[in-house]
Design a protein around this motif. Sequence first.
Motif, short mmCIF file in Angstrom:
data_model
loop_
_atom_site.label_atom_id
_atom_site.label_comp_id
_atom_site.label_asym_id
_atom_site.label_seq_id
_atom_site.Cartn_x
_atom_site.Cartn_y
_atom_site.Cartn_z
N ARG A 39 -19.41 8.30 -0.91
CA ARG A 39 -19.14 6.98 -0.35
C ARG A 39 -18.10 7.05 0.76
NH1 ARG A 39 -20.82 2.38 1.61
NH2 ARG A 39 -19.15 0.85 1.69
N TRP A 40 -16.99 7.76 0.53
CA TRP A 40 -15.96 7.84 1.56
C TRP A 40 -16.48 8.54 2.80
CZ3 TRP A 40 -12.37 4.52 1.72
CH2 TRP A 40 -11.76 4.04 0.58
N ARG A 41 -17.28 9.59 2.64
CA ARG A 41 -17.83 10.28 3.82
C ARG A 41 -18.75 9.36 4.62
NH1 ARG A 41 -16.29 15.36 4.29
NH2 ARG A 41 -15.66 16.50 2.44
N LEU A 42 -19.55 8.56 3.91
CA LEU A 42 -20.42 7.60 4.59
C LEU A 42 -19.61 6.56 5.35
CD1 LEU A 42 -23.18 6.97 1.90
CD2 LEU A 42 -23.49 8.03 4.15
N VAL A 43 -18.56 6.05 4.72
CA VAL A 43 -17.74 5.02 5.34
C VAL A 43 -16.95 5.58 6.53
CG1 VAL A 43 -15.77 3.48 4.96
CG2 VAL A 43 -17.57 3.63 3.25
N ARG A 48 -7.89 10.20 -4.08
CA ARG A 48 -6.71 10.17 -4.95
C ARG A 48 -6.12 8.76 -5.06
NH1 ARG A 48 -4.07 15.37 -2.37
NH2 ARG A 48 -5.19 16.96 -3.54
N GLN A 49 -6.06 8.09 -3.93
CA GLN A 49 -5.40 6.77 -3.93
C GLN A 49 -6.32 5.65 -4.39
OE1 GLN A 49 -2.40 6.01 -1.47
NE2 GLN A 49 -2.28 3.88 -2.02
N TRP A 50 -7.56 5.68 -3.96
CA TRP A 50 -8.44 4.53 -4.19
C TRP A 50 -9.60 4.80 -5.13
CZ3 TRP A 50 -6.16 0.36 -2.60
CH2 TRP A 50 -5.24 0.45 -1.56
N GLY A 51 -9.85 6.06 -5.47
CA GLY A 51 -10.98 6.38 -6.34
C GLY A 51 -12.29 6.34 -5.57
N GLY A 52 -13.37 6.16 -6.30
CA GLY A 52 -14.68 6.14 -5.67
C GLY A 52 -15.30 7.53 -5.69
N MET A 98 0.85 -1.17 0.00
CA MET A 98 0.00 0.00 0.00
C MET A 98 0.90 1.24 0.00
SD MET A 98 -2.82 1.31 2.80
CE MET A 98 -3.49 -0.29 3.01
N ALA A 99 0.70 2.14 -0.94
CA ALA A 99 1.49 3.37 -1.02
C ALA A 99 1.00 4.37 0.02
CB ALA A 99 1.36 3.96 -2.42
N ALA A 100 1.90 5.24 0.44
CA ALA A 100 1.55 6.26 1.43
C ALA A 100 0.60 7.28 0.82
CB ALA A 100 2.81 6.95 1.93
N LEU A 101 -0.34 7.72 1.61
CA LEU A 101 -1.29 8.74 1.17
C LEU A 101 -0.71 10.13 1.43
CD1 LEU A 101 -4.62 7.34 2.62
CD2 LEU A 101 -3.89 7.30 0.27
N ASP A 102 -1.07 11.09 0.60
CA ASP A 102 -0.67 12.48 0.82
C ASP A 102 -1.73 13.12 1.70
OD1 ASP A 102 0.27 15.03 0.77
OD2 ASP A 102 -0.09 15.36 -1.37
N LEU A 103 -1.40 13.31 2.96
CA LEU A 103 -2.37 13.80 3.94
C LEU A 103 -2.05 15.22 4.42
CD1 LEU A 103 -2.62 10.52 5.98
CD2 LEU A 103 -4.33 11.41 4.42
N ARG A 104 -1.25 15.93 3.66
CA ARG A 104 -0.89 17.29 4.07
C ARG A 104 -2.06 18.23 3.91
NH1 ARG A 104 3.59 18.05 0.04
NH2 ARG A 104 2.39 16.40 -0.89
#
Length: 90
Positions: free
Chosen positions: A39-43, A31-35, A1-7
Amino acid sequence: MAALDLRAANREEARMTRADLQDILVTALLRQWGGTKRRWRLVIGPVRLYDPATHPHCNWSIAPAGTAGENAAIEAALDELRGQHPILLD
């Protein structure tokens, strides 16, 4: 798994809110996983805040409620975010 850019671009840690934290997390996951943002806010769900007096090292938590893969992606990102933004205001 690549590091996420969380800056957080041009944001001061002392001014970080739960909405800011959630935005950074959603953007990085997209950016990393799409979608979709929805959906991400719900999850991700709500960011829970605790009193810094009783939680001096990190006053927030998130309990993701997605698939095993989604939850793993979120938890990996949360580990890094806790180090960068341990205390939130709100």
